[in-house]
Design an enzyme around this catalytic site. Structure first.
Site, PDB file in Angstrom:
ATOM      1  N   ASN A  17      -1.938 -34.721  13.460  1.00 30.68           N
ATOM      2  CA  ASN A  17      -1.195 -33.555  12.980  1.00 30.68           C
ATOM      3  C   ASN A  17      -0.462 -33.796  11.664  1.00 30.68           C
ATOM      4  O   ASN A  17       0.073 -32.849  11.071  1.00 30.68           O
ATOM      5  CB  ASN A  17      -0.195 -33.100  14.049  1.00 30.68           C
ATOM      6  CG  ASN A  17      -0.866 -32.353  15.182  1.00 30.68           C
ATOM      7  OD1 ASN A  17      -1.940 -31.762  15.002  1.00 30.68           O
ATOM      8  ND2 ASN A  17      -0.266 -32.380  16.368  1.00 30.68           N
ATOM      9  N   ARG A  39      17.917 -43.815   3.583  1.00 27.81           N
ATOM     10  CA  ARG A  39      16.877 -43.656   4.609  1.00 27.81           C
ATOM     11  C   ARG A  39      15.591 -44.430   4.316  1.00 27.81           C
ATOM     12  O   ARG A  39      14.945 -44.910   5.259  1.00 27.81           O
ATOM     13  CB  ARG A  39      16.604 -42.165   4.808  1.00 27.81           C
ATOM     14  CG  ARG A  39      17.805 -41.418   5.375  1.00 27.81           C
ATOM     15  CD  ARG A  39      17.636 -39.916   5.286  1.00 27.81           C
ATOM     16  NE  ARG A  39      17.483 -39.478   3.912  1.00 27.81           N
ATOM     17  CZ  ARG A  39      17.207 -38.220   3.554  1.00 27.81           C
ATOM     18  NH1 ARG A  39      17.037 -37.297   4.469  1.00 27.81           N
ATOM     19  NH2 ARG A  39      17.090 -37.894   2.290  1.00 27.81           N
ATOM     20  N   CYS A  64      15.485 -44.769  13.160  1.00 30.59           N
ATOM     21  CA  CYS A  64      14.556 -44.155  12.215  1.00 30.59           C
ATOM     22  C   CYS A  64      13.331 -43.650  12.955  1.00 30.59           C
ATOM     23  O   CYS A  64      12.792 -44.341  13.828  1.00 30.59           O
ATOM     24  CB  CYS A  64      14.143 -45.178  11.156  1.00 30.59           C
ATOM     25  SG  CYS A  64      12.891 -44.566  10.004  1.00 30.59           S
ATOM     26  N   TYR A  89      34.710 -35.002   3.256  1.00 36.07           N
ATOM     27  CA  TYR A  89      35.481 -35.799   4.202  1.00 36.07           C
ATOM     28  C   TYR A  89      36.967 -35.662   3.872  1.00 36.07           C
ATOM     29  O   TYR A  89      37.350 -34.961   2.936  1.00 36.07           O
ATOM     30  CB  TYR A  89      35.022 -37.255   4.170  1.00 36.07           C
ATOM     31  CG  TYR A  89      33.685 -37.476   4.815  1.00 36.07           C
ATOM     32  CD1 TYR A  89      33.546 -37.473   6.195  1.00 36.07           C
ATOM     33  CD2 TYR A  89      32.530 -37.668   4.049  1.00 36.07           C
ATOM     34  CE1 TYR A  89      32.313 -37.647   6.804  1.00 36.07           C
ATOM     35  CE2 TYR A  89      31.300 -37.859   4.647  1.00 36.07           C
ATOM     36  CZ  TYR A  89      31.192 -37.843   6.024  1.00 36.07           C
ATOM     37  OH  TYR A  89      29.971 -38.017   6.614  1.00 36.07           O
ATOM     38  N   CYS A 124       9.667 -42.918   4.164  1.00 40.47           N
ATOM     39  CA  CYS A 124      10.644 -42.060   4.849  1.00 40.47           C
ATOM     40  C   CYS A 124      10.146 -40.625   4.755  1.00 40.47           C
ATOM     41  O   CYS A 124       9.726 -40.162   3.690  1.00 40.47           O
ATOM     42  CB  CYS A 124      12.001 -42.198   4.173  1.00 40.47           C
ATOM     43  SG  CYS A 124      13.205 -40.925   4.619  1.00 40.47           S
TER      44      CYS A 124
END
Length: 664
Positions: free
Chosen positions: A441, A340, A382, A180, A363
């Site tokens: 799946n 997360r 999410c 940044y 997660c």
């Protein structure tokens, strides 16, 4: 393993924190109001994580300056744009967070500079320390003037003082980290200035020092100021990052200079360092996909901790409490950052504390609901938790009237999520799955080691449905006749999808991806994967890591062209892992025939002959909606969910299921 160390107290400057868990900062896109304060969504979002047990909440990025680098009002909170609005909404949030004995820091940013994500900031030319290439666009950045640096510094003092008035316990500076604007000043590759902000490392860190001094002068020496810090840049060249274990020449900040920088930052007076590695040119380090190992920053944080005496915070796939406790016990860090994982399950800390880790919604590190949505839609959420960032808007709808007995056909993620939500609301769902295992799946998809959290999500659904008392019938093939005879008020069809297959000649050695992943078919020593989408590339990577020589044949001009909203960190890392692991790729090509161990592929340069022991089809899926079509005209209330409605990804299967089940 004993996890008690995770729940011992910690201190950052003058602030005592009840446990070692920190909510790592994640961009609060969509959580601001039109006046530059926090929206109710934003307030609810952070309060939910405090309620869930997190000791220190760190907000996502906010801005104090909006002149040098344009940030549209309503994108993220702006601490100086409309101080009364910012203070009023922040005060409400801080008071509610404090009710749960949690502390909260406001993350304040100097700006993006050359890494501005198109669509999330204004259209003005990006600024940087020097005239250097933009990360995403084929443009050159405008060098920042000294007067603009000083304006940004002054705005930090104003914004931090507003944060202090609002009740924030401290601020975190964003950042000598990830490339940044502050980091661009700190890294010689980006900083070619000859004034007092360029040249020596101390000069390149002057910007970060002046920000700290300005904040402390306005807020007092006891007001804590932490810093996001990347020890090492992992840059091979412009827009080209290094992979784990790769030997390369560092063009950004190397470890030696990182240690020097950490010591200087401590000497300036920073109260804590929240550490990682990487930059936007190697984005898969700062935003690690599932292809990165768990706890990937531990060794780097330990280097920093050995160099400084202020607390060091370590995030980076640290959701496993065994890994987190070991990091603290072995001296890698002082506190554990969860980013997360707190999107996926805001109650993860309380669940770890009360030894309910099996109830933690995992997660997946897919980044489709978080960074992928931020990049594409400027909104944070999410994939596995539709309520993330929308806690009130997506709250469970109170049940009105008598509970309904709902038949759910299909035990993939859509069916499982529908059953979970219906049960939570008070309905009586009953789930029927034709195979012997829930997950759909997720089961073949979770076979590779780097996809272990897919299996963890399937296991979580098993645990949750059992806890909620949902009847689950495995090995139950439901026909239209059986469904019609059942005593159900509503039917949900979530029968998933089936792989698209076609014949190339030798059908005995032509398999689907699922057949190979589940061990039903052996790919042999040499395999051709037809299709370079996400499934095909991950399959190829897994095969290559297990000793198979793989060639990907893709009809489009590049691999991973159609998957979304796929975060650039995931896509870019996988794109690089493919050749790094010796996988050959043929693009703009079509497989024509397969016979006698030879796959014929048509390319723009003519036909190619590929010797291979197997051909694995990974060209997508088609909706398996035949049962729904049979029931649609007779069932009194019927819904079609997941891949059976539209082939997509895990996120949309879960989100659509939540939406429907929450309103039956």
């Amino acid at each position: 393993m004993d996890h008690s160390i995770l729940f011992s107290s910690a201190r950052i400057g003058s602030v005592q924190i009840k446990n070692r868990y920190v909510m790592a900062p994640m961009g609060p896109l969509g959580l601001s109001d039109a006046g530059g304060g926090w929206s109710q969504r934003g307030i609810d979002y952070y309060v939910a994580r405090a309620k869930g047990g997190t000791g220190l909440i760190t907000t996502g990025v906010t801005f104090s300056d909006t002149d040098v680098e344009t940030h549209g009002v309503g994108n993220v909170p702006l601490s100086t744009f409309n101080p009364p609005q910012f203070i009023r909404t922040s005060r409400e949030m801080c008071e509610r967070v404090h009710a749960y004995d949690a502390k909260i820091f406001l993350q304040m940013s100097a700006g993006f500079g050359r890494v501005t994500i198109p669509g999330t900031v204004g259209d003005a030319q990006a600024v940087a320390p020097s005239a250097i290439p933009h990360r995403w666009l084929d443009t050159t950045c405008r060098p920042l003037r000294i007067s603009e640096v000083r304006r940004i510094v002054e705005s930090f003092g104003q914004g931090a003082r507003n944060a202090q008035k609002a009740g924030f316990d401290g601020v975190e500076i964003h950042a000598v980290h990830e490339g940044y604007l502050l980091d661009q000043f700190a890294i010689s590759m980006f900083n070619r200035r000859s004034d007092e902000y360029g040249g020596s490392l101390e000069n390149r860190l002057r910007f970060a020092r002046e920000i700290l001094e300005e904040i402390k002068s306005r807020c007092g020496a006891d007001f804590p100021v932490s810093l996001r810090f990347s020890l090492k840049s992992m840059i091979k060249d412009w827009r080209d990052g290094a992979l784990p274990e790769e030997t390369f020449e560092e063009r950004g900040r190397d470890t030696e200079e990182g240690i020097q920088a950490a010591r200087l930052l401590e000497s300036f007076g920073y109260d804590a360092l929240s550490c990682d590695v990487g930059t936007y040119d190697s984005w898969w380090w700062n935003h690690p996909p599932m292809y990165q190992k768990k706890g990937l920053y531990r060794a780097f944080c330990k280097v920093v901790k050995q160099a400084v005496s202020v607390p060091v915070i370590c995030a980076g796939r640290m959701d496993d409490p065994d890994v987190a406790a070991a990091a603290l016990s072995e001296g890698d860090c002082d506190m554990i950052g969860l980013g997360r994982p707190l999107l996926a399950d805001p109650e993860i800390v309380n669940k770890i504390r009360s030894k309910r880790f099996d109830q933690v919604r995992p997660c997946l590190s897919c980044q489709e609901g978080c960074m992928g949505r931020i990049q594409h839609f400027a909104a944070l959420s999410c994939a596995v938790n539709p309520q993330a960032g929308r806690e009130s808007d997506m709250a469970l709808t109170p049940l009105v009237g008598a509970p309904k007995h709902v038949m759910i056909i299909g035990g993939g993620v859509a069916g499982c999520e529908a059953a979970r939500v219906l049960a939570l609301r008070g309905h009586t769902p009953e789930l029927f799955e034709r195979t012997e295992r829930l997950g759909g799946n997720l089961i073949p998809g979770g076979v590779p080691d780097f996809k272990e959290d897919d299996h963890a999500l399937a296991a979580w659904y098993v645990t949750m449905l059992a806890q909620l008392g949902v009847p689950v019938h495995l090995g139950s093939e439901i026909t239209s006749e059986i469904a019609s005879r059942g005593d159900f008020d509503a039917v949900i069809v979530a029968t998933g999808s089936v792989p698209k297959v076609f014949s190339l000649g030798d059908d005995e050695r032509t398999f689907t991806a699922a057949q190979v992943l589940l061990g039903e078919r052996d790919a042999g020593r040499r395999a051709a994967v037809i299709g370079g989408g996400l499934v095909g590339c991950e399959l190829a990577l897994w095969l290559a890591m297990n000793g198979t020589h793989v060639t990907i044949v893709e009809a489009m001009s590049r691999i991973l062209a159609l998957n979304g909203p796929l975060c650039s960190a995931n896509r870019d890392m996988l794109e690089r892992l493919v050749p790094y692991n010796g996988i050959s790729v043929i693009t703009s090509a079509q497989a024509k025939s397969y016979a006698d161990g030879i796959l014929t592929v048509e390319t723009s340069d003519g036909a190619q002959k590929l010797p291979c022991d197997s051909v694995i089809l990974s060209v997508g899926y088609r909706e398996n909606n035949a049962l729904y079509e049979k029931l649609a005209s007779s069932a009194p209330e019927i819904y079609l969910l997941g891949d059976a409605r539209h082939v997509s990804n895990i996120m949309y299967a879960i989100w659509d299921a939540f939406e429907i089940a929450n309103h039956i």
